[in-house]
Design a protein around this motif. Structure first.
Motif, PDB file in Angstrom:
ATOM      1  N   ALA A  39       1.594   2.371   4.418  1.00  0.00           N
ATOM      2  CA  ALA A  39       2.614   3.352   4.785  1.00  0.00           C
ATOM      3  C   ALA A  39       1.892   4.665   5.029  1.00  0.00           C
ATOM      4  O   ALA A  39       1.135   5.135   4.182  1.00  0.00           O
ATOM      5  N   GLN A  63      -0.504  11.472   9.364  1.00  0.00           N
ATOM      6  CA  GLN A  63      -0.954  10.231  10.017  1.00  0.00           C
ATOM      7  C   GLN A  63       0.140   9.697  10.944  1.00  0.00           C
ATOM      8  O   GLN A  63      -0.135   9.284  12.067  1.00  0.00           O
ATOM      9  N   GLY A 116     -12.265  10.582   4.976  1.00  0.00           N
ATOM     10  CA  GLY A 116     -11.299  10.030   4.028  1.00  0.00           C
ATOM     11  C   GLY A 116      -9.857  10.424   4.321  1.00  0.00           C
ATOM     12  O   GLY A 116      -8.965  10.211   3.515  1.00  0.00           O
ATOM     13  N   LYS A 153      -8.316   8.120   9.127  1.00  0.00           N
ATOM     14  CA  LYS A 153      -8.438   7.903  10.572  1.00  0.00           C
ATOM     15  C   LYS A 153      -8.479   6.413  10.888  1.00  0.00           C
ATOM     16  O   LYS A 153      -7.833   5.946  11.815  1.00  0.00           O
ATOM     17  N   THR A 154      -9.243   5.672  10.082  1.00  0.00           N
ATOM     18  CA  THR A 154      -9.392   4.244  10.363  1.00  0.00           C
ATOM     19  C   THR A 154      -8.043   3.530  10.313  1.00  0.00           C
ATOM     20  O   THR A 154      -7.771   2.644  11.127  1.00  0.00           O
ATOM     21  N   ARG A 205     -13.003  -4.446   7.653  1.00  0.00           N
ATOM     22  CA  ARG A 205     -11.696  -3.778   7.661  1.00  0.00           C
ATOM     23  C   ARG A 205     -10.882  -4.185   8.879  1.00  0.00           C
ATOM     24  O   ARG A 205      -9.663  -4.320   8.805  1.00  0.00           O
TER      25      ARG A 205
HETATM   26  P1  ADP Z   1     -11.418   7.987   7.445  1.00  0.00           P
HETATM   27  O1  ADP Z   1     -11.559   6.891   8.445  1.00  0.00           O
HETATM   28  O2  ADP Z   1     -10.722   9.213   7.976  1.00  0.00           O
HETATM   29  O3  ADP Z   1     -12.688   8.344   6.722  1.00  0.00           O
HETATM   30  P2  ADP Z   1     -10.030   5.980   5.921  1.00  0.00           P
HETATM   31  O4  ADP Z   1      -9.103   5.409   6.922  1.00  0.00           O
HETATM   32  O5  ADP Z   1     -11.264   5.225   5.605  1.00  0.00           O
HETATM   33  O6  ADP Z   1     -10.414   7.475   6.323  1.00  0.00           O
HETATM   34  O7  ADP Z   1      -9.197   6.275   4.609  1.00  0.00           O
HETATM   35  C1  ADP Z   1      -9.781   6.701   3.398  1.00  0.00           C
HETATM   36  C2  ADP Z   1      -9.144   5.954   2.252  1.00  0.00           C
HETATM   37  O8  ADP Z   1      -7.774   6.287   2.157  1.00  0.00           O
HETATM   38  C3  ADP Z   1      -9.222   4.451   2.418  1.00  0.00           C
HETATM   39  O9  ADP Z   1      -9.484   3.883   1.164  1.00  0.00           O
HETATM   40  C4  ADP Z   1      -7.846   4.073   2.927  1.00  0.00           C
HETATM   41  O10 ADP Z   1      -7.495   2.766   2.537  1.00  0.00           O
HETATM   42  C5  ADP Z   1      -6.963   5.120   2.236  1.00  0.00           C
HETATM   43  N1  ADP Z   1      -5.768   5.424   3.023  1.00  0.00           N
HETATM   44  C6  ADP Z   1      -5.701   5.719   4.337  1.00  0.00           C
HETATM   45  N2  ADP Z   1      -4.433   5.968   4.702  1.00  0.00           N
HETATM   46  C7  ADP Z   1      -3.672   5.800   3.616  1.00  0.00           C
HETATM   47  C8  ADP Z   1      -2.263   5.913   3.350  1.00  0.00           C
HETATM   48  N3  ADP Z   1      -1.414   6.255   4.312  1.00  0.00           N
HETATM   49  N4  ADP Z   1      -1.857   5.673   2.112  1.00  0.00           N
HETATM   50  C9  ADP Z   1      -2.712   5.353   1.139  1.00  0.00           C
HETATM   51  N5  ADP Z   1      -4.034   5.225   1.311  1.00  0.00           N
HETATM   52  C10 ADP Z   1      -4.520   5.458   2.522  1.00  0.00           C
END
Ligand code: ADP
Ligand code: ZN
Length: 780
Positions: free
Chosen positions: A193, A198, A231, A234-235, A268
């Protein structure tokens, strides 16, 4: 019918061939063909079908190679754009859009024998020494041609057959699917979610995916710059945007820098798409695949079975069709630029490909390149921002230590400041982990004789040799020249035994650490420490599982790695990258510091960063300390504006190289005159091409770039600036002397066309060559 063909031998031309009636059904644009050329037969690629040819006496195509045309019309168009924009022959561009393994294949490849490692059921059976050696190789490579294995292991097919009998290896003619990740078991994941930011970002990307009109009609850019701190999630946005593209029946390409293309990253994506209604294969393309694996991954995509591709730079050419989305993660990374012809930048190619094929493009970064952020400011890209970490963790506290004061306190420059030593001690006591970072490998950066002033230099390059103590060698980091480390000054008249090693590299940091903290488990990770194919994975695995307390490394450890137990990151010399003769030095430093700092505190405990610097008040360091990208951008863009450097203009770097310095110098002057004739510019006087970023804070020497900006202008290219020729910052590399000219303009495609004309007519001495680098990244 006539086919226009580019040949796989570098000629800036296309040739016409007749299509014999029996081949007519098989030849289309993109088909690979064998054609006669003089007395030879050469491979080529059909780029167009035409009715008539200006030439007579055409020869006929001999045969069609491969069942399916390899280059789709879309990719062919992209290759043409690359040839035009980056000023290189079409064949050169075509070579890079197909992996070597695919390009070289002949009809017979299916008959070759392949050996592959089978999953181990239980313990490894008893093996002879010979068998064990073969097994070690095949286990590491997973799969390879039998011939390759025999060569590598220096053994006979008999030995491999023995392994087959033991059920360890299968040998077969058929190249069934080679899946480089076949042995990993991946658990599926569900979409998370999203938080409000985001969700807002994703919604805009989805809107672009859903709009059927090309972006030029509805005036909404379909290229996005996703600026989100490390963190920030973005992914997760990439994953959900890809899901939308798949729902529409379209595919996606995800580019990541080679170095962060780790199994975790790939996992992932696989975990999200390996099951469920959208299930598709995820193909992976990177340079550590075997030729066979690359071949298979590519064909999985071409046949439409894999609709998601993750890969490094060249994956931008993956034949995904139809293409819905391109993601370029860490878009600011310099490794997206190819440093040999065609010198393309994969991020920029991604944007162009997106426009050509009506795909949305998402460029993601915590520290966007000035180029991309500038484009976002101008409205060319839509800016999406994620200012918070998704997990609500705080950004790490960054402390800057003034090493000039430390040096005064300690009477000499210490490697570790008092503060850093204390912080490391604290982490070791608490059982937490530390990463230390220095962007220079080796033990000492030079060997000097204090008596006669001798410095050990590379015989091929204008750099000092680096001392690598573990191997007792002096090494050139440019050309890999090696020499025994001397124990006396090599000068016959001097022979001083008290030679000194100056400067600092990762090896010495490691060495000093083990002395300061004898009980800590210290490991070093740089390209010297990685000898075997899986060293990288092994060291990271050991770090993850807590078998290492302190990891010392070069930029290799700065990227995209996630270790929850790392609570301290130390940067030994933050300003090392500032002292480069490159207008991007400040930008690089800011990016590096921000990325490295992002490694701290990704778990439960808050992270801390200690930055040691000799110029602690430099803006790149101060803005990084405050996690202030916008502030950094504002002051940096002003500097670029003043000097008319990218992204305010676009640049092309012309490098002349040859073994005779006088000839190179003369050719460079000649090139400048030719350029002036054709480009009609009365640009700046000859001077250095580069300007270090320190020029902006009170460097008194008249900067050539400044001079150029003021130069009078003439019409043809009203904003063209020609700087140089001047010696390259690294005058001599790998025995070649190099002189450079830099052209800057706002209209690069126009300049590229004119440059192509200049290249046609320019005559250079035989032993002098010219390299044209459009949008250069490496100026040294
Ligand atoms: P980035 O790519 O910007 O470095 P990530 O997508 O890897 O960030 O996200 C960082 C962490 O936060 C990961 O462990 C991911 O699973 C978690 N995360 C991302 N979006 C959410 C969300 N909407 N709710 C809870 N956890 C999230
Ligand atoms: Zn060298």
């Amino acid at each position: 019918m006539i086919a226009r063909v580019t040949l796989e031998i570098a000629l800036r031309k296309e040739f016409d061939y007749l299509i014999p009636p029996e081949l007519r059904a098989q030849v289309e644009v993109g088909t690979r063909v064998k054609v006669p050329f003089g007395p030879r037969q050469v491979m080529g690629c059909v780029t167009a079908l035409v009715e008539e040819s200006p030439r007579t006496n055409l020869r006929a195509i001999l045969k069609v190679v491969g069942a399916q045309s390899l280059v789709t019309p879309a990719i062919l168009k992209l290759a043409r754009w690359i040839a035009d924009y980056y000023c290189c022959p079409v064949e050169t561009a075509l070579k890079s859009v197909l992996p070597e393994a695919v390009r070289k294949e002949e009809a017979g490849w299916r008959e070759r024998l392949f050996a592959r490692a089978l999953p181990l059921a239980g313990d490894l059976p008893r093996l002879t020494k010979r068998q064990q050696e073969v097994w070690n190789i095949i286990e590491e490579w997973r799969e390879m041609s039998l011939q390759e294995l025999l060569n590598l292991a220096d053994t006979t097919a008999e030995t491999v057959r023995k392994l087959e009998d033991k059920g360890l290896v299968s040998i077969g003619p058929q190249i069934s699917e080679r899946d480089p990740y076949a042995r990993e078991h991946i658990l599926p994941t569900q979409p998370l979610a999203l938080n409000a930011e985001q969700a807002a970002a994703l919604q805009k990307i989805k809107a672009a995916l859903d709009s059927k009109e090309p972006s030029t009609i509805n005036h909404q850019p379909s290229t996005f710059l996703l600026h989100g701190v490390t963190g920030s999630g973005k992914t997760e946005i990439y994953l959900q945007a890809i899901a939308r593209a798949l729902q529409q029946g379209r595919g996606a390409i995800v580019l990541v820098p080679e170095i962060s293309l780790t199994p975790q990253t790939v996992e992932r994506f696989k975990a999200r798409f390996c099951s469920g209604p959208l299930q598709t294969l995820v193909a992976v393309l990177h340079s550590h695949l075997s030729a066979g694996e690359r071949h298979d991954e590519w064909h999985k995509i071409r046949q439409g079975r894999a609709r998601i591709v993750i890969g490094a730079r060249s994956a931008i050419f993956a034949p995904v069709d139809p293409l819905g989305l391109i993601v370029v993660d860490e878009e600011h990374e310099y490794s997206y630029k190819q440093e040999e012809a065609p010198r393309y930048h994969a991020r920029d190619v991604a944007v162009v490909r997106g426009q050509m094929e009506g795909a949305a493009v998402v460029l993601g970064s915590a520290t966007p390149s000035l180029e991309s952020f500038h484009n976002a400011q101008k409205g060319k890209y839509a800016l999406l921002q994620l200012p918070q970490r998704a997990d609500d963790r705080k950004m790490p506290l960054v402390r800057v230590i003034d090493m000039r004061q430390e040096a005064r306190k300690e009477k000499g420059t210490p490697i570790f400041s008092q503060k850093l030593k204390e912080e490391i001690t604290l982490r070791l006591e608490r059982g937490e982990q530390v990463m230390l970072f220095l962007n220079r490998r080796g033990y000492a950066t030079s060997l000097q004789c204090p008596k006669c002033g001798f410095v050990a230099e590379c015989p091929n390059c204008s750099v000092a040799l680096t001392y690598h103590r573990s191997r007792q060698r002096l090494l050139c980091h440019i050309c890999a020249y090696e020499a025994q480390a001397p124990t006396l000054c090599p000068d016959v008249k001097c022979r001083n035994p008290a030679i000194r090693y100056a400067g600092l590299g990762t090896e010495k940091v490691e060495d000093t650490l083990t002395k300061l903290f004898p009980r800590a488990r210290v490991r070093r990770m740089d390209s010297d420490a990685l000898k075997r194919k899986d060293d990288y994975r092994r060291i990271l695995g050991d770090f993850r599982t807590g078998k290492i307390d302190i990891l010392v490394g070069t930029q290799m450890i700065a990227k995209g790695l996630h270790f929850p137990n790392v609570t301290l990151v130390g940067i030994i010399y933050a300003d090392l990258s500032l002292h480069q003769p490159d207008f991007r030095a400040g930008e690089r430093t800011f990016q590096l510091l921000t990325q490295v700092a992002g490694r701290a505190g990704r778990g439960e405990v808050e992270g801390e960063v200690v930055v040691q610097a000799f110029t602690p008040f430099h803006p790149a360091i101060q803005y990084a300390r405050r996690h202030d990208f916008a502030g950094f951008y504002e002051q940096e863009i002003e500097f670029r504006e003043q000097l008319k450097y990218p992204p305010i203009s676009r640049a092309a770097l012309l490098t002349l190289k040859g073994r005779n310095e006088e000839k190179v110098k003369f050719s460079a002057a000649h090139l400048r005159r030719e350029l002036e004739k054709i480009l009609g510019s009365a640009a700046a006087p000859a001077a250095a091409v580069d300007a270090s970023s320190t020029a902006k804070d009170g460097d008194e020497a008249p900067s050539p770039a400044r001079a150029s900006a003021r130069a009078p202008r003439k019409n043809l290219s009203p904003d063209l600036i020609i700087a140089g020729p001047a010696p390259a910052p690294l005058l001599r590399a790998e025995t070649f002397y190099r002189y450079q000219l830099m052209l800057r303009t706002r209209q690069m495609s126009k300049l590229s066309r004119l440059l192509a004309n200049v290249l046609e007519t320019l005559s250079l001495p035989e032993d002098v060559s010219l390299i044209v680098d459009v949008d250069p990244v490496n100026l040294i």
